[in-house]
Design an enzyme around this catalytic site. Structure first.
Site, short mmCIF file in Angstrom:
data_model
loop_
_atom_site.label_atom_id
_atom_site.label_comp_id
_atom_site.label_asym_id
_atom_site.label_seq_id
_atom_site.Cartn_x
_atom_site.Cartn_y
_atom_site.Cartn_z
N ASP A 33 15.33 0.43 5.48
CA ASP A 33 14.77 0.70 4.16
C ASP A 33 15.65 0.83 2.92
O ASP A 33 16.80 1.25 2.69
CB ASP A 33 13.54 1.75 3.83
CG ASP A 33 12.86 2.18 2.57
OD1 ASP A 33 11.53 1.84 2.76
OD2 ASP A 33 13.59 2.04 1.38
N ASN A 89 2.11 3.58 4.44
CA ASN A 89 0.67 4.47 3.20
C ASN A 89 0.16 3.08 2.73
O ASN A 89 0.51 1.91 2.86
CB ASN A 89 2.12 3.72 1.91
CG ASN A 89 3.36 5.44 2.04
OD1 ASN A 89 2.76 6.27 2.59
ND2 ASN A 89 4.28 4.72 1.65
N GLY A 95 0.31 4.96 -1.66
CA GLY A 95 1.33 4.83 -2.12
C GLY A 95 1.96 3.96 -2.22
O GLY A 95 3.59 3.72 -2.06
N GLN A 96 1.39 3.02 -1.88
CA GLN A 96 1.85 1.26 -0.64
C GLN A 96 2.33 0.63 -1.90
O GLN A 96 1.39 0.46 -3.29
CB GLN A 96 0.81 0.45 0.26
CG GLN A 96 0.87 -0.71 0.80
CD GLN A 96 0.27 -1.49 1.23
OE1 GLN A 96 -0.43 -0.90 1.63
NE2 GLN A 96 0.24 -2.61 1.66
N HIS A 102 3.30 -2.18 6.71
CA HIS A 102 4.82 -1.46 7.61
C HIS A 102 4.41 -0.65 7.49
O HIS A 102 3.94 0.58 7.32
CB HIS A 102 5.81 -2.02 6.05
CG HIS A 102 6.00 -1.63 4.96
ND1 HIS A 102 4.66 -2.18 3.89
CD2 HIS A 102 5.65 0.17 4.33
CE1 HIS A 102 4.50 -1.43 2.92
NE2 HIS A 102 5.79 0.36 3.14
N LEU A 103 5.68 -0.01 9.38
CA LEU A 103 5.30 1.04 8.94
C LEU A 103 7.26 2.35 8.99
O LEU A 103 7.73 1.21 8.88
CB LEU A 103 5.59 2.06 10.99
CG LEU A 103 4.00 1.06 11.38
CD1 LEU A 103 3.24 -0.37 10.94
CD2 LEU A 103 4.10 1.31 13.14
N HIS A 104 6.56 2.81 7.96
CA HIS A 104 8.02 3.92 7.81
C HIS A 104 8.45 4.64 9.10
O HIS A 104 7.47 5.90 9.70
CB HIS A 104 7.96 5.06 6.66
CG HIS A 104 7.68 4.73 5.37
ND1 HIS A 104 8.52 3.97 4.60
CD2 HIS A 104 6.51 3.59 5.01
CE1 HIS A 104 7.97 3.71 3.69
NE2 HIS A 104 6.88 3.62 2.96
P1 DGP Z 1 5.41 1.26 0.59
O1 DGP Z 1 5.35 2.72 -0.90
O2 DGP Z 1 5.02 1.97 1.95
O3 DGP Z 1 5.05 0.02 -0.06
O4 DGP Z 1 6.82 1.35 1.21
C1 DGP Z 1 7.75 -0.13 0.66
C2 DGP Z 1 9.26 0.47 0.96
O5 DGP Z 1 9.84 -0.80 1.21
C3 DGP Z 1 10.29 0.68 0.20
O6 DGP Z 1 10.06 2.26 0.72
C4 DGP Z 1 11.31 0.39 -0.29
C5 DGP Z 1 10.88 -0.89 0.38
N1 DGP Z 1 11.78 -1.74 0.34
C6 DGP Z 1 10.95 -2.44 -0.72
N2 DGP Z 1 11.87 -3.63 -1.30
C7 DGP Z 1 12.87 -3.79 -0.58
C8 DGP Z 1 13.82 -4.86 0.16
O7 DGP Z 1 13.99 -5.86 -0.72
N3 DGP Z 1 14.91 -4.32 1.04
C9 DGP Z 1 13.89 -3.51 1.49
N4 DGP Z 1 15.00 -2.98 2.46
N5 DGP Z 1 13.54 -2.29 2.35
C10 DGP Z 1 12.76 -2.72 1.02
#
Ligand code: DGP
Length: 116
Positions: A33, A89, A95-96, A102-104
């Site tokens: 992330d 999320n 909070g998406q 995606h899974l964190h």
């Molecule tokens: P969510 O809030 O669950 O939709 O999380 C989206 C996540 O995606 C957030 O933690 C930051 C990550 N993210 C957004 N843009 C990029 C990107 O361009 N590259 C990477 N590696 N992560 C990203």
């Protein structure tokens, strides 16, 4: 069900923008992330553009299982032997912010509960 849309994650899948990829197979991709919320923060995504978990349907059954097992595999690969948290999320209240499922994987520190 919303239509799958082009997102920043589509570009990461196609390698059009860089990401620190830690695992890839024909169905899934895992990468760090860009805004880590824990010492280890990895996203696991399907290559298929499902916008959010609430859009997944019965034909996605095997893919959903694959994503969970991929998260487990990646957590092992990066050495999260003391545990970790998986977060999905979903939608506005969840909070998406990126409309590609995606899974964190969050790890490397002790997690609090309840989440914010
Ligand atoms: P969510 O809030 O669950 O939709 O999380 C989206 C996540 O995606 C957030 O933690 C930051 C990550 N993210 C957004 N843009 C990029 C990107 O361009 N590259 C990477 N590696 N992560 C990203």
């Amino acid at each position: 069900m919303s239509e799958p849309t082009e997102t920043i994650f589509s570009k990461i899948i196609r390698k059009e923008i860089p990401a620190e990829i830690v695992y890839e197979d024909n169905l899934a991709l895992a990468f760090k992330d860009v805004n880590p919320q824990a010492p280890v923060h990895i996203l696991v995504i399907p290559k298929q553009a499902i916008a959010k978990l609430s859009d997944a349907e019965a034909p996605d059954h095997a893919l959903m299982g694959h994503l969970l097992l991929t998260a487990k595999r990646v957590a092992e690969q990066v050495g999260l032997t003391n545990g970790y948290r998986l977060v999905i999320n979903t939608g506005a209240d969840g909070g998406q912010t990126v409309d590609h499922l995606h899974l964190h994987i969050l790890g490397g520190r002790s997690m609090g509960w309840p989440p914010g």
